[in-house]
Design a protein around this motif. Structure first.
Motif, PDB file in Angstrom:
ATOM      1  N   ILE A  71     -52.282 -59.010 -23.185  1.00 13.86           N
ATOM      2  CA  ILE A  71     -51.582 -60.068 -23.920  1.00 13.86           C
ATOM      3  C   ILE A  71     -52.551 -60.764 -24.861  1.00 13.86           C
ATOM      4  O   ILE A  71     -53.644 -61.164 -24.449  1.00 13.86           O
ATOM      5  CB  ILE A  71     -50.965 -61.089 -22.943  1.00 13.86           C
ATOM      6  N   LEU A  85     -46.415 -67.401 -17.499  1.00 12.03           N
ATOM      7  CA  LEU A  85     -46.518 -66.114 -16.808  1.00 12.03           C
ATOM      8  C   LEU A  85     -46.586 -66.313 -15.303  1.00 12.03           C
ATOM      9  O   LEU A  85     -46.017 -65.541 -14.528  1.00 12.03           O
ATOM     10  CB  LEU A  85     -47.772 -65.374 -17.284  1.00 12.03           C
ATOM     11  N   GLN A  88     -43.280 -66.426 -13.348  1.00 13.64           N
ATOM     12  CA  GLN A  88     -42.426 -65.240 -13.272  1.00 13.64           C
ATOM     13  C   GLN A  88     -42.720 -64.455 -11.989  1.00 13.64           C
ATOM     14  O   GLN A  88     -43.847 -64.020 -11.758  1.00 13.64           O
ATOM     15  CB  GLN A  88     -42.629 -64.362 -14.502  1.00 13.64           C
ATOM     16  N   ILE A  91     -44.297 -60.854 -11.989  1.00 19.28           N
ATOM     17  CA  ILE A  91     -45.709 -60.732 -12.332  1.00 19.28           C
ATOM     18  C   ILE A  91     -46.538 -61.094 -11.114  1.00 19.28           C
ATOM     19  O   ILE A  91     -46.506 -62.232 -10.639  1.00 19.28           O
ATOM     20  CB  ILE A  91     -46.068 -61.631 -13.530  1.00 19.28           C
ATOM     21  N   THR A 107     -47.635 -55.985 -13.163  1.00 21.07           N
ATOM     22  CA  THR A 107     -46.240 -56.109 -12.800  1.00 21.07           C
ATOM     23  C   THR A 107     -45.684 -54.747 -12.402  1.00 21.07           C
ATOM     24  O   THR A 107     -46.283 -53.710 -12.711  1.00 21.07           O
ATOM     25  CB  THR A 107     -45.411 -56.717 -13.962  1.00 21.07           C
ATOM     26  N   VAL A 119     -41.286 -56.191 -20.519  1.00 24.95           N
ATOM     27  CA  VAL A 119     -42.380 -56.611 -21.394  1.00 24.95           C
ATOM     28  C   VAL A 119     -41.829 -57.205 -22.684  1.00 24.95           C
ATOM     29  O   VAL A 119     -42.302 -58.250 -23.155  1.00 24.95           O
ATOM     30  CB  VAL A 119     -43.320 -55.424 -21.693  1.00 24.95           C
ATOM     31  N   ILE A 123     -41.810 -61.118 -21.370  1.00 29.36           N
ATOM     32  CA  ILE A 123     -43.216 -61.476 -21.596  1.00 29.36           C
ATOM     33  C   ILE A 123     -43.480 -61.775 -23.069  1.00 29.36           C
ATOM     34  O   ILE A 123     -43.947 -62.865 -23.417  1.00 29.36           O
ATOM     35  CB  ILE A 123     -44.154 -60.347 -21.096  1.00 29.36           C
ATOM     36  N   THR A 132     -48.626 -57.616 -27.300  1.00 30.79           N
ATOM     37  CA  THR A 132     -48.800 -57.040 -25.964  1.00 30.79           C
ATOM     38  C   THR A 132     -49.123 -55.557 -26.094  1.00 30.79           C
ATOM     39  O   THR A 132     -48.844 -54.926 -27.131  1.00 30.79           O
ATOM     40  CB  THR A 132     -47.536 -57.185 -25.093  1.00 30.79           C
TER      41      THR A 132
END
Length: 336
Positions: A71, A85, A88, A91, A107, A119, A123, A132
């Motif tokens: 990231i 993050l 979540q 993750i 993940t 993703v 994300i 990403t």
């Protein structure tokens, strides 16, 4: 200050998390009250913690797709991204790292399509993220859940294994799942503390706890503030290994207690190795030993990891002490 006895206690609980202090006292040759007091201090100061979770059946675990996602963040926005993050549940871990990326996360999902969507839709859309890159893990050879401190003798390790329950339930019943859920944030939680929640007798709860801890679909972790125990940093090596050498290289890496994760991956490198280090000089020593033993191995990249913000669902502070637990959930990310 964490000392050798504290490390032995943590190591013992990694092997059998519900060993009684009386049982452990006989193994460590220390008074039970001393062990109890030490563990209370470790947990109260957020230097050690435990958790328990329900895992998939082996045939389902083999179908899960795991990935490491790099990231890149807008300058000055990294801390906000880390917070988002960390919330979540899909993750499991969040790491700060060096090089062309600011962070990477681990993940898992139930399919390649789900991973691609996760993703892109969960994300990449977080404000402050500008890019990403996904690395799919093909086969995991070493994983952090099985990592152990090495503070005990072989005799002490065997004694702890002898105390562990060995009769798993024949079926995964709702009560067994309820027991695992009750132990989720603390695998050493007492049966008395769980009684009102489960509505069963103490003897039945104790029996069910023993059963689930013997089951192959239950995972427990006993973890600690790694920087306070001397592991000052971490690193990742991305290796290009000849297919014929892969098995021998992995076998060699298994012997290193520095290795927290080792997996074959997609991309320019085909093997990723994640290490805990006491100092950066150890990385040079490990690289030298590896390339001397296997001259055909090429180091394609190396990342330094100065901070772990989330590990196995546990949110950590800047000193790697425990802050809170976010249960890891991988399923039903997308209903359609």
């Amino acid at each position: 200050m964490v000392d050798s006895l504290d490390i032995q206690i943590i190591n013992a609980l990694q092997i059998y998390p519900r060993v009684s202090w009386a049982q452990l006292a006989g193994i460590l040759r220390v008074d039970p009250s001393t062990i109890s007091r030490r563990w209370a201090t470790l947990t109260n100061q957020r230097q050690a913690w435990t958790s328990c979770s329900e895992a998939d059946a082996p045939q389902l675990r083999e179908k899960m797709i795991s990935a490491l996602v790099e990231i890149r963040c807008v300058p000055g926005h990294r801390e906000h991204v880390i917070t988002e993050l960390g919330r979540q549940q899909a993750i499991s871990s969040v790491h700060c790292t060096s090089g062309a990326r600011d962070l990477y996360v681990m993940t898992s999902t139930d399919s390649l399509l789900s991973m691609d969507r996760y993703v892109d839709e969960r994300i990449a859309v977080i404000p402050g993220i500008v890019g990403t890159r996904t690395h799919y893990l093909r086969k995991i050879f070493v994983e952090g859940a099985n990592w152990r401190l090495t503070a005990l003798s072989k005799e002490q390790v065997k004694a702890l294994h002898d105390f562990r329950p060995s009769e798993p339930p024949k079926q995964r019943k709702p009560i067994h799942r309820a027991v695992v859920a009750a132990l989720e944030g603390d695998v050493r939680r007492t049966a008395a503390d769980m009684q009102q929640e489960l509505g069963r007798s103490l003897s039945m709860i104790a029996r069910d706890i023993d059963a689930v801890l013997a089951a192959d679909w239950v995972r427990w972790r006993v973890d600690f503030a790694h920087t306070l125990l001397g592991w000052s940093t971490a690193a990742a090596l991305w290796l290009d290994v000849q297919p014929l050498d892969l098995e021998r290289v992995v076998a060699s890496l298994r012997l290193l207690n520095h290795v927290r994760l080792c997996a074959s991956v997609t991309g320019n490198a085909n093997l990723a190795v994640f290490l805990w280090l006491r100092d950066l000089q150890e990385l040079d020593e490990i690289e030298n030993k590896l390339t001397s033993a296997f001259p055909k191995v090429r180091i394609k990249d190396r990342w330094i990891i100065p901070r772990i913000a989330k590990r196995a669902g546990h949110i950590l502070d800047l000193d790697s002490r425990h802050l809170r637990f976010v249960p890891v959930r991988h399923h039903q990310l997308f209903e359609d």
